[in-house]
Design an enzyme around this catalytic site. Structure first.
Site, PDB file in Angstrom:
ATOM      1  N   PHE A  54       1.144   5.205   0.730  1.00  9.87           N
ATOM      2  CA  PHE A  54       0.524   6.244   1.536  1.00  9.87           C
ATOM      3  C   PHE A  54       1.110   7.599   1.160  1.00  9.87           C
ATOM      4  O   PHE A  54       2.282   7.700   0.787  1.00  9.87           O
ATOM      5  CB  PHE A  54       0.785   6.000   3.029  1.00  9.87           C
ATOM      6  CG  PHE A  54       0.130   4.762   3.584  1.00  9.87           C
ATOM      7  CD1 PHE A  54      -1.029   4.855   4.355  1.00  9.87           C
ATOM      8  CD2 PHE A  54       0.681   3.506   3.368  1.00  9.87           C
ATOM      9  CE1 PHE A  54      -1.632   3.722   4.871  1.00  9.87           C
ATOM     10  CE2 PHE A  54       0.089   2.362   3.888  1.00  9.87           C
ATOM     11  CZ  PHE A  54      -1.078   2.477   4.635  1.00  9.87           C
ATOM     12  N   THR A 114       0.851  -1.191   0.000  1.00  9.85           N
ATOM     13  CA  THR A 114       0.000   0.000   0.000  1.00  9.85           C
ATOM     14  C   THR A 114       0.883   1.236   0.000  1.00  9.85           C
ATOM     15  O   THR A 114       1.853   1.317   0.756  1.00  9.85           O
ATOM     16  CB  THR A 114      -0.931   0.029   1.220  1.00  9.85           C
ATOM     17  OG1 THR A 114      -1.802  -1.102   1.174  1.00  9.85           O
ATOM     18  CG2 THR A 114      -1.777   1.295   1.231  1.00  9.85           C
TER      19      THR A 114
END
Length: 392
Positions: free
Chosen positions: A277, A275
């Protein structure tokens, strides 16, 4: 700078051009005055340059910074002043802390509760920070804007689940700047209360992205799925309610915090589950060229043959690599009418979010955006920041 006026088309989206305010009632368009070029956001940035002990190096930095400021002034980098009464008001949350910390530790907002992957990302981005949980993405944006925290670290895309569309929309709604990125390897675990076996489970709770990333495993086990706001909240609910037929997909840290048993580890469909960010702040950073940089922008275009091709060509002509392109419908005006040879047709109106591998300190990036401005109906630089080359 040429005199210009801007029209706000929607409380949620800032665009230059013709439009009206739509808030469930008809209202005449209003004009937003052009703000002074002496923008307050650069004051602290340029002041920090004077801390450099090397006079020649400081002079070079100042000249570069002044050139960058001029470019930002010449483009719709941020049409609104933070104090403008016309700035769209963000959502509020009663669960936000009341004041910013006076201590040296940065207070960093993230969405979720303790044990969320976003908390781990915040601690990776800002070691020794004070993570501040927020109930929703909107609340994290608001916390930074209202000086309740110093930064926010929020997910923007996942290698399996794709883009976090809500945060793309919030980037345009709020006046924050991207000052960095952090990539986090995500390892999902199937959690349950002690004494509960896999065959005892009937359903599983987690964030929709996490459930999608573990679809193969959950289908093989035969569990029904129920979405909640974040992975750690799912673990907390299972633990606090002492559920015997319900598990949670969350991190091993969440299992430790809430006293749950790990029934299975690494249950994501692909081992390369990462992921990305974004690190958000009230002020932009001055981009450099000493390390790899990435720049994020958003723009809109008039409809026409090859218009998007022309927009992307401004980067290809200068050997600038695009790492991401995302389209989002224009809020409150998703359809536009076109009268072509007396045949009225309607088509979607989009905003385009683009990440490219270049720093705004580079002349080629500046020239690419000047070229793009020639046919873009709206253009905003969301941030120019160092690329994260590490991985947990």
């Amino acid at each position: 700078m040429d005199t210009a006026t801007y029209i706000i088309r929607s409380p949620a989206v800032l665009l230059s051009g013709k439009g009206t305010v739509s808030d469930h009632k008809t209202a005449p368009p209003f004009q937003i005055p052009q703000f002074s070029v002496n923008r307050r956001r650069f004051t602290a940035l340029f002041a920090s340059l004077h801390d450099d002990n090397n006079t020649n190096d400081r002079s070079n930095k100042i000249r570069k910074a002044v050139g960058l400021e001029k470019l930002f002034e010449d483009s719709p980098y941020d049409i609104f002043s933070k104090d403008s009464p016309l700035h769209p008001r963000p959502l509020t949350s009663t669960q936000l802390p009341n004041a910013i910390s006076d201590g040296p530790r940065l207070r960093v907002a993230y969405q979720g509760v303790r044990g969320a992957y976003s908390e781990a990302a915040a601690e990776k981005a800002y070691p020794n920070c004070e993570p501040v949980p927020c109930d929703q993405f909107d609340a994290a944006f608001e916390a930074v804007e209202k000086w309740l925290v110093d930064r926010a670290v929020l997910p923007i895309e996942n290698s399996l689940g794709g883009s976090i569309h809500r945060n793309y929309d919030l980037l345009l709604r709020h006046s924050l700047h991207i000052v960095g990125e952090v990539k986090l390897a995500v390892h999902h675990c199937l959690l349950a209360n002690h004494g509960v076996r896999v065959e005892d489970l009937k359903r599983v709770l987690s964030h929709p992205q996490a459930l999608a990333q573990c679809e193969y495993t959950l289908t093989k086990i035969g569990l029904s799925r129920e979405a909640v706001d974040d992975t750690a909240l799912a673990a907390k609910h299972v633990a606090f309610e002492k559920l015997k037929d319900t598990g949670a997909v969350a991190s091993s840290m969440a299992a430790k915090i809430y006293g749950l048993n790990i029934l299975a580890e690494n249950i994501q469909d692909d081992c390369d589950n990462v992921t990305r960010f974004l690190m958000l702040a009230r002020e932009p950073i001055i981009p450099g060229v000493e390390k790899p940089f990435k720049t994020s922008i958003v723009f809109s275009l008039e409809e026409g043959p090859g218009v998007l091709f022309k927009a992307l060509a401004v980067f290809a002509l200068r050997q600038i690599n695009l790492t991401k392109i995302e389209s989002r419908p224009l809020r409150n005006q998703p359809l536009r009418a076109s009268d072509d040879s007396n045949n009225v047709s309607k088509y979607f109106d989009y905003l385009f979010y683009v990440d490219f591998e270049a720093s705004m300190a580079e002349e080629r990036a500046q020239n690419a955006l000047r070229h793009l401005k020639e046919f873009a109906t709206f253009l905003r630089v969301l941030g120019s920041y160092a690329v994260d080359t590490t991985m947990l």
